[in-house]
Design a protein around this motif. Structure first.
Motif, PDB file in Angstrom:
ATOM      1  N   MET A 260       1.107  -1.264   0.190  1.00 25.74           N
ATOM      2  CA  MET A 260      -0.050   0.077  -0.077  1.00 25.74           C
ATOM      3  C   MET A 260       0.808   1.048   0.032  1.00 25.74           C
ATOM      4  O   MET A 260       0.626   2.328  -0.310  1.00 25.74           O
ATOM      5  CB  MET A 260      -0.932   0.182   1.212  1.00 25.74           C
ATOM      6  CG  MET A 260      -2.191  -0.945   1.303  1.00 25.74           C
ATOM      7  SD  MET A 260      -3.137  -0.517  -0.508  1.00 25.74           S
ATOM      8  CE  MET A 260      -3.696   0.953   0.132  1.00 25.74           C
ATOM      9  N   LEU A 261       2.029   1.013   0.209  1.00 29.08           N
ATOM     10  CA  LEU A 261       2.932   2.377   0.616  1.00 29.08           C
ATOM     11  C   LEU A 261       3.137   3.076  -0.897  1.00 29.08           C
ATOM     12  O   LEU A 261       2.787   4.370  -0.820  1.00 29.08           O
ATOM     13  CB  LEU A 261       4.304   1.740   0.792  1.00 29.08           C
ATOM     14  CG  LEU A 261       5.377   2.843   1.231  1.00 29.08           C
ATOM     15  CD1 LEU A 261       4.955   3.528   2.546  1.00 29.08           C
ATOM     16  CD2 LEU A 261       6.851   2.375   1.605  1.00 29.08           C
ATOM     17  N   LEU A 262       2.947   2.296  -2.010  1.00 29.33           N
ATOM     18  CA  LEU A 262       3.387   3.140  -3.391  1.00 29.33           C
ATOM     19  C   LEU A 262       2.238   3.600  -3.671  1.00 29.33           C
ATOM     20  O   LEU A 262       2.012   4.884  -4.050  1.00 29.33           O
ATOM     21  CB  LEU A 262       3.806   2.206  -4.339  1.00 29.33           C
ATOM     22  CG  LEU A 262       5.372   1.702  -4.234  1.00 29.33           C
ATOM     23  CD1 LEU A 262       5.516   0.566  -4.827  1.00 29.33           C
ATOM     24  CD2 LEU A 262       6.191   2.919  -4.414  1.00 29.33           C
ATOM     25  N   THR A 263       0.981   3.146  -3.571  1.00 28.31           N
ATOM     26  CA  THR A 263      -0.401   3.726  -3.781  1.00 28.31           C
ATOM     27  C   THR A 263      -0.530   4.836  -2.896  1.00 28.31           C
ATOM     28  O   THR A 263      -1.255   5.912  -3.370  1.00 28.31           O
ATOM     29  CB  THR A 263      -1.384   2.651  -3.462  1.00 28.31           C
ATOM     30  OG1 THR A 263      -1.099   1.654  -4.335  1.00 28.31           O
ATOM     31  CG2 THR A 263      -2.899   3.151  -3.886  1.00 28.31           C
ATOM     32  N   THR A 264      -0.287   4.634  -1.731  1.00 30.26           N
ATOM     33  CA  THR A 264      -0.359   6.067  -0.869  1.00 30.26           C
ATOM     34  C   THR A 264       0.407   6.963  -1.474  1.00 30.26           C
ATOM     35  O   THR A 264       0.004   8.046  -1.301  1.00 30.26           O
ATOM     36  CB  THR A 264       0.035   5.614   0.683  1.00 30.26           C
ATOM     37  OG1 THR A 264      -0.538   4.255   1.071  1.00 30.26           O
ATOM     38  CG2 THR A 264      -0.501   6.589   1.588  1.00 30.26           C
ATOM     39  N   LEU A 265       1.599   6.806  -1.747  1.00 33.96           N
ATOM     40  CA  LEU A 265       2.589   7.785  -2.326  1.00 33.96           C
ATOM     41  C   LEU A 265       1.761   8.405  -3.211  1.00 33.96           C
ATOM     42  O   LEU A 265       2.033   9.956  -3.397  1.00 33.96           O
ATOM     43  CB  LEU A 265       3.825   7.139  -2.454  1.00 33.96           C
ATOM     44  CG  LEU A 265       5.139   8.051  -3.111  1.00 33.96           C
ATOM     45  CD1 LEU A 265       5.454   8.970  -2.013  1.00 33.96           C
ATOM     46  CD2 LEU A 265       6.178   7.152  -3.288  1.00 33.96           C
ATOM     47  N   MET A 266       1.368   7.814  -4.131  1.00 37.92           N
ATOM     48  CA  MET A 266       0.624   8.311  -5.362  1.00 37.92           C
ATOM     49  C   MET A 266      -0.626   9.290  -5.155  1.00 37.92           C
ATOM     50  O   MET A 266      -0.801  10.204  -5.603  1.00 37.92           O
ATOM     51  CB  MET A 266       0.146   7.378  -6.424  1.00 37.92           C
ATOM     52  CG  MET A 266       0.989   6.566  -6.984  1.00 37.92           C
ATOM     53  SD  MET A 266       0.472   5.544  -8.239  1.00 37.92           S
ATOM     54  CE  MET A 266      -0.317   6.540  -9.433  1.00 37.92           C
ATOM     55  N   LEU A 267      -1.260   8.657  -3.866  1.00 36.62           N
ATOM     56  CA  LEU A 267      -2.616   9.435  -3.539  1.00 36.62           C
ATOM     57  C   LEU A 267      -2.309  10.835  -2.873  1.00 36.62           C
ATOM     58  O   LEU A 267      -2.833  11.613  -2.754  1.00 36.62           O
ATOM     59  CB  LEU A 267      -3.306   8.654  -2.333  1.00 36.62           C
ATOM     60  CG  LEU A 267      -4.146   7.508  -3.095  1.00 36.62           C
ATOM     61  CD1 LEU A 267      -4.838   6.612  -1.863  1.00 36.62           C
ATOM     62  CD2 LEU A 267      -5.345   8.057  -3.899  1.00 36.62           C
ATOM     63  N   ILE A 268      -0.985  11.107  -2.040  1.00 38.46           N
ATOM     64  CA  ILE A 268      -0.575  12.333  -1.482  1.00 38.46           C
ATOM     65  C   ILE A 268      -0.966  13.482  -2.118  1.00 38.46           C
ATOM     66  O   ILE A 268      -1.684  14.355  -2.087  1.00 38.46           O
ATOM     67  CB  ILE A 268       0.596  12.056  -0.723  1.00 38.46           C
ATOM     68  CG1 ILE A 268       0.676  11.146   0.410  1.00 38.46           C
ATOM     69  CG2 ILE A 268       1.134  13.558  -0.140  1.00 38.46           C
ATOM     70  CD1 ILE A 268       1.873  10.854   0.956  1.00 38.46           C
TER      71      ILE A 268
ATOM     72  N   GLY B 219      17.761  -6.989  -5.850  1.00 38.10           N
ATOM     73  CA  GLY B 219      17.449  -6.222  -7.001  1.00 38.10           C
ATOM     74  C   GLY B 219      16.199  -6.376  -7.455  1.00 38.10           C
ATOM     75  O   GLY B 219      16.033  -5.635  -8.315  1.00 38.10           O
ATOM     76  N   GLY B 220      15.283  -7.361  -7.053  1.00 36.61           N
ATOM     77  CA  GLY B 220      14.154  -7.365  -7.504  1.00 36.61           C
ATOM     78  C   GLY B 220      13.258  -6.216  -6.985  1.00 36.61           C
ATOM     79  O   GLY B 220      13.638  -5.372  -6.560  1.00 36.61           O
ATOM     80  N   LEU B 221      11.828  -6.365  -7.396  1.00 38.68           N
ATOM     81  CA  LEU B 221      11.047  -5.557  -7.243  1.00 38.68           C
ATOM     82  C   LEU B 221      10.528  -5.577  -5.772  1.00 38.68           C
ATOM     83  O   LEU B 221      10.665  -6.681  -5.171  1.00 38.68           O
ATOM     84  CB  LEU B 221       9.588  -5.727  -7.893  1.00 38.68           C
ATOM     85  CG  LEU B 221       9.702  -5.430  -9.376  1.00 38.68           C
ATOM     86  CD1 LEU B 221       8.585  -5.551 -10.183  1.00 38.68           C
ATOM     87  CD2 LEU B 221      10.439  -4.060  -9.689  1.00 38.68           C
ATOM     88  N   GLN B 222      10.449  -4.398  -4.847  1.00 38.12           N
ATOM     89  CA  GLN B 222      10.019  -4.311  -3.661  1.00 38.12           C
ATOM     90  C   GLN B 222       8.772  -3.564  -3.402  1.00 38.12           C
ATOM     91  O   GLN B 222       8.358  -2.701  -4.318  1.00 38.12           O
ATOM     92  CB  GLN B 222      11.188  -3.973  -2.800  1.00 38.12           C
ATOM     93  CG  GLN B 222      12.521  -4.780  -2.772  1.00 38.12           C
ATOM     94  CD  GLN B 222      13.451  -4.326  -2.364  1.00 38.12           C
ATOM     95  OE1 GLN B 222      13.687  -3.884  -1.028  1.00 38.12           O
ATOM     96  NE2 GLN B 222      14.710  -4.453  -2.914  1.00 38.12           N
ATOM     97  N   HIS B 223       8.366  -3.603  -2.281  1.00 37.60           N
ATOM     98  CA  HIS B 223       7.204  -2.886  -2.121  1.00 37.60           C
ATOM     99  C   HIS B 223       5.945  -3.223  -2.807  1.00 37.60           C
ATOM    100  O   HIS B 223       5.111  -2.555  -3.383  1.00 37.60           O
ATOM    101  CB  HIS B 223       7.428  -1.354  -2.030  1.00 37.60           C
ATOM    102  CG  HIS B 223       8.194  -0.806  -0.915  1.00 37.60           C
ATOM    103  ND1 HIS B 223       8.058  -0.846   0.443  1.00 37.60           N
ATOM    104  CD2 HIS B 223       9.203   0.035  -1.200  1.00 37.60           C
ATOM    105  CE1 HIS B 223       9.126  -0.548   0.910  1.00 37.60           C
ATOM    106  NE2 HIS B 223       9.839   0.098   0.094  1.00 37.60           N
ATOM    107  N   VAL B 224       6.121  -4.397  -3.352  1.00 44.20           N
ATOM    108  CA  VAL B 224       5.279  -4.794  -4.606  1.00 44.20           C
ATOM    109  C   VAL B 224       3.628  -4.780  -3.951  1.00 44.20           C
ATOM    110  O   VAL B 224       3.195  -5.448  -2.846  1.00 44.20           O
ATOM    111  CB  VAL B 224       5.537  -6.135  -5.139  1.00 44.20           C
ATOM    112  CG1 VAL B 224       4.435  -6.741  -6.138  1.00 44.20           C
ATOM    113  CG2 VAL B 224       6.738  -6.079  -5.857  1.00 44.20           C
TER     114      VAL B 224
END
Lengths: 508, 522
Positions: free
Chosen positions: A1-9, A55-60
């Motif tokens: 949810m971290l990235l979605t939240t980051l977009m929502l701010i 090196g893979g994707l994180q916060h997925v």
């Protein structure tokens, strides 16, 4: 949810700013700044939360969106995208502070509209860097055009409508080719897997036959090359950068154009490894042309904003060069270059924007002798200029050096030619400095140009500080970037070539 | 043979046709002042009732087996009226789409606030344009309520057209919906000469194309001894010679491609779209196109499905020509309605990609595209009807300059529709295009998709040009303004805009619906 939240701010901020009553311009700016800073704080959390060992994707995070087409809301970051997100999150508040008085409410657009658009743009920028569903990426990639279109078209110079339209059409055409390739990729995936998908990590596992790969690669590459922009798809950039406000230009050249190079690195190489290798020599040649063409045209410009735009075309040549040599140094150099270029070009646009707004002219010939009147402003310009020409001690030097070292192992000829681009960089920056800053100030310059204000300094100082700090301790950034670079190399299936220079030197 | 009539399956068609008959009686027996409200109520009620029956039929079929080979399902048969009508999944979806669009278009037809003289139709279409009679009837506030029975018959025909299961039923349906359209097209209140000219062109060319259709059906009958689609399909597989079949397919294609407005049978489209009363243009551009594509799909999937290798090259050419010529000519237009007409021709080309695929995904994606395009198209023409000056609608592009400053809300919604037509992500048009293009690539038509993408790029230019005109130019001094419409048009535009956005952001439920609709019954 971290990235979605980051977009929502920033999105919430944009809506908030837009809903404010139209008289309260100061409040609108303050609210916009607060939300931009909050986004910056959250983006730092994203980077701090990264596991540097992987090196893979994180916060997925992944949610179904249109299952009928295998489309999902999949966000995730690796070191490269995370550092680009932080770079964007730094540039947005900087652009807001620097552009505090850039616009006035007019019939064309309101002040709150300007700042709301910047925040909408930030949401989409984060989305485009974090999207790991190709369809989602495409949506953000296209959606980004509209805030930028309005930012240029409503708040810019006299030719803004033309510049905005040119930008929009170039990008839309590029986007449509990408759409065609996207559909092709979807069909390929549905034939191979039974169910079509746009999920990035699934797509990297496909075995696409080389012929199809090449076709699809070209579709995507065209879109990204227009976006980056590379010669010969670059003509929209100088127009757009010259007509937009300096803050918009900062975001346009500093952040948006990275989307093209980022996507080459993040999507093209892993999904189409064979095609990437096949086309690499041609693309390397194109990037060397970009380096020279951009630099030479920059030298020939009489308009400062266009000059910076052309220097960026030259810089993008270096970035693409580093990506397509596919060595670890080249790739991490390019990734680092993207971050540095954002700060360095941003600083340059802002410093020149300050000058232009004082003098009321973008013509280089209208300046001269500024250093006597405004020494601090001149210093700011000089520092940003020096980072633009990759002076040792500035972070841009590290990245340019990495790119060239990485490239030499693969393609010495191209690298040696590209190295001369650095000389041209010195010419366009130092000659610009000479013409604008040295000499005897004319009457007009004396009357109009004043020293940098506190607000302006607050905006540009962080950028210069970052450029210098990263110049001395680049490991801070490279530690985040390198694991992701290794991951990309794994996807492509390349390893660094053995150091063959000494072998040749001591050869039989 | 005992004729069976499945009343429930046929209910939507019967309701509309019966409402049409009732509507004629209303014209005959109800006093003039009461006619309009009664006719309007009748139209809306019959459309809603018919839609309810479509839903009931669909639920009944979903409860039973989805696709049965004409067998008995819960007292309902997919083939009705002795196999003359096929009430199958796609057929019901098409009927549903037509009814939804008709509902919205009815609201537009009912609008009488935007023109100070009355509704969009001539007070008395029998008067000579410009005559003293015309002036008097207009001054007395007469309304030509005869459009309502015509309109209801037209919808009835449209509902039958995509579910007709043999060539003769299809031909009857074609005429039932075409004749009212020819008439209503001539009844514009303003610029009546243009309207009458358009109607005459439409009638002559339409009659011509009907003749082609009928001749084609006769040739097919000669070759296969049947007009029933599934019988024709079987007979074609066993036919020894193509001598009659290929010309037959070609002629039927001419008739149907005329109705969808594909190049080279598109000449009527700009004239008729421009000349007709705008609410009718909205209806025609959406509902007629949906029905005609429904019929085209059924004929080419069911009857000629086995012959696809023979007709595909022809359809490729028609699709390419439609996309390219439609987009290119739209760029050169200076009249809003003509520009949208050519854009509609280009969209016909895009939708043909779904027809060419002849696959399950081709069918479902075409259905989705039709729904998406239908609502956008109705909405676009609804707004075109609102931009007026003293002499009526202001359709010249230059008159639209700066409209975004005068009425930002309407201009923004119009921009939304244009973006959807251009196929920009997060609008219904994008999902539709994406679905159709995907089906086409999957069906091996990659070159067509590349042409389609190029045409989309050209199209994006002229849509963007209108947006620029509205938002980035100064309005002319004595320019037109956006008239504030009554609740009818407002609701119609609202519904269209909502669908355009909703199908762009959350298309999954509708995609499920069109995918679950399954295939045409054979």
């Amino acid at each position: 949810m971290l990235l979605t939240t980051l977009m929502l701010i920033p999105l919430v901020g944009a809506i908030g700013v837009f809903l404010l009553p139209s008289g309260k311009e100061k409040l609108a700016k303050q609210v916009a700044l607060v939300f931009a800073l909050a986004t910056l704080a959250a983006s730092v959390l994203v980077v701090l939360g990264l596991e540097n060992t992987s090196g893979g994707l994180q916060h997925v995070e992944s949610y179904d969106w249109i299952p009928a087409f295998g489309i999902s809301w999949t966000l995730g970051v690796d070191g490269i995208s995370a550092s680009l997100i932080v770079m964007s999150a730094i540039l947005v508040p900087v652009a807001i502070i620097a552009g505090w008085w850039d616009v006035e409410s007019s019939r064309q657009g309101t002040v709150k509209g300007y700042f709301a658009l910047i925040l909408v743009l930030e949401t989409l920028i984060i989305g485009v860097f974090a999207a790991n569903d190709l369809f989602l990426f495409y949506v953000f990639f296209e959606a980004m055009l509209f805030p930028i279109y309005f930012l240029i078209g409503k708040f810019g110079g006299p030719q803004r409508a033309y510049a905005a339209m040119k930008f929009l059409l170039y990008s839309l055409v590029g986007g449509l080719f990408m759409l065609a390739a996207l559909i092709g990729l979807y069909v390929v995936s549905s034939r191979e897997l039974g169910n079509g998908t746009f999920d990035f990590q699934t797509l990297t596992t496909l075995n696409i036959d080389p012929g199809t790969q090449k076709m699809l690669f070209l579709g995507f590459f065209f879109a990204f090359a227009v976006k980056a922009p590379m010669v010969p798809f670059h003509t929209w950039l100088p127009d757009a950068a010259a007509e937009a406000t300096p803050a918009t230009s900062t975001l346009l050249v500093g952040v948006l154009d990275k989307v093209g190079t980022f996507a080459m690195l993040h999507f093209l190489l892993p999904i189409f490894p064979e095609a990437s290798k096949y086309y690499a020599p041609a693309i390397i040649a194109l990037s060397v042309i970009s380096i020279f063409y951009g630099a030479l045209l920059a030298i020939g410009q009489s308009d400062v904003m266009r000059l910076v735009a052309f220097t960026s075309i030259s810089h993008f040549g270096f970035i693409v060069l580093g990506i397509f040599v596919m060595t670890s140094q080249g790739l991490s150099g390019s990734s680092f270059y993207m971050v540095n270029h954002g700060f360095s070009t941003g600083a340059l646009f802002l410093a020149l924007g300050y000058l232009v707004s004082r003098r009321g002219s973008k013509r280089i010939a209208d300046f001269g002798g500024v250093q006597k009147i405004a020494p601090i402003l001149t210093g700011v310009f000089l520092l940003s200029g020096l980072s633009g020409l990759a002076l040792p001690g500035m972070s841009t030097f590290i990245s340019e050096f990495l790119v060239l070292t990485g490239a030499y192992a693969v393609n010495p000829t191209a690298t040696i030619i590209a190295t001369f681009g650095i000389v041209l960089a010195a010419v366009y920056i130092l000659w610009l400095y000479q013409r604008m800053m040295t000499g005897i100030p004319s009457k007009e310059v004396e009357e109009t140009v004043t020293e940098i204000s506190k607000r302006e300094l607050v905006a540009v100082a962080p950028l210069l500080a970052i450029l210098i700090v990263l110049g001395f301790v680049p490991q801070v950034a490279l530690n985040v970037i390198n694991p992701a670079v290794e991951q990309v190399q794994t996807y492509v299936g390349v390893t660094d070539p053995e150091a063959s220079v000494s072998m040749e030197g001591s050869g039989s | 043979m005992r004729v069976s009539v499945e009343y429930q399956a046929l209910a939507p068609i019967i309701i509309l046709l019966a409402a049409g008959v009732l509507s004629v009686l209303v014209e005959a027996f109800i006093p003039r002042t009461l006619r309009r409200p009664i006719q309007l109520m009748l139209a809306l009620a019959s459309i809603v009732l018919a839609f309810a029956y479509v839903v009931i039929n669909a639920t009944a079929q979903l409860a039973g087996e989805l696709i049965t080979n004409g067998g008995q399902v819960k007292g309902l048969r997919q083939l009705a009226a002795s196999d003359a009508v096929a009430i199958d999944g796609p057929g019901m979806v098409l009927q549903g789409i037509i009814l939804l669009i008709s509902f919205v278009a009815t609201l537009l037809l009912a609008e009488r606030q935007i023109d100070p003289q009355g509704d969009a139709f001539a007070s008395r279409s029998s008067t000579l344009p410009g005559s003293e009679d015309e002036r008097q009837f207009t001054a007395q506030g007469w309304l030509q309520t005869e459009i309502w029975p015509l309109y209801l018959f037209c919808i009835g025909g449209l509902l039958l057209f995509p579910v007709a299961n043999d060539f003769l039923t299809m031909f009857v349906a074609l005429e039932v919906f075409s004749l009212p359209l020819y008439l209503i097209a001539s009844m514009a209140r303003r610029r009546r000469l243009l309207s009458q000219e358009a109607a005459l062109k439409y009638f002559i060319l339409g009659a011509f194309s009907s003749a082609f259709f009928l001749f084609g059906a006769a040739l097919i009958y000669a070759a296969t001894s049947s007009v029933n689609f599934s019988t024709v399909a079987v007979a074609m597989e066993n036919a020894s010679s193509d001598g009659l079949i290929i010309p037959g397919i070609g002629m039927i294609a001419v008739g149907l491609l005329f109705k969808v407005g594909a190049v080279p049978f598109h000449q009527w489209v700009p004239d008729v779209y421009q000349g007709s009363p705008t609410p009718l243009t909205a209806f025609m551009s959406a509902a007629t196109k949906v029905a005609a594509f429904g019929a085209l799909l059924r004929v080419f999937y069911v009857a000629f499905g086995g012959m696809r290798w023979d007709w595909r090259p022809m359809m490729w050419i028609v699709a390419i020509l439609s996309m390219v010529i439609g987009s290119l000519l739209a760029v050169t237009q200076t009249d809003m309605k003509r520009m949208l007409a050519f854009s509609s021709v280009a969209h016909t080309g895009f939708i043909l990609l779904g027809v060419i695929s002849t696959s399950a995904s081709g069918l479902s994606s075409t259905l989705f595209y039709l729904l998406a395009y239908g609502f956008t198209s109705v909405g676009v023409f609804a707004i075109v009807g609102l931009v007026r000056d003293a002499s009526g609608e202001a359709t010249h592009l230059s008159q639209w300059a700066g409209l975004g400053k005068k009425s930002p809300l309407m201009a923004s919604i119009f921009a939304l529709f244009l973006l959807a037509l251009a196929g920009i992500p997060l609008t219904s048009g994008f999902v539709g295009k994406f679905a159709v293009f995907t089906a086409a690539v999957d069906g091996g038509a990659t070159p067509l998709v590349i042409v389609a993408v190029t045409a989309s790029a050209i199209a994006a230019f002229f849509y963007a040009r209108v947006i620029v005109l509205m938002f980035f130019t100064e309005p002319p001094v004595d320019g037109p303004s956006v008239v504030v419409p009554s609740a009818f048009t407002t609701v119609a535009i609202g519904i269209s805009a909502a669908f355009t956005l909703l199908l762009g952001i959350a298309p999954q439920p509708v995609l499920d619906l069109v995918i679950n609709a399954g295939l045409f019954i054979r």
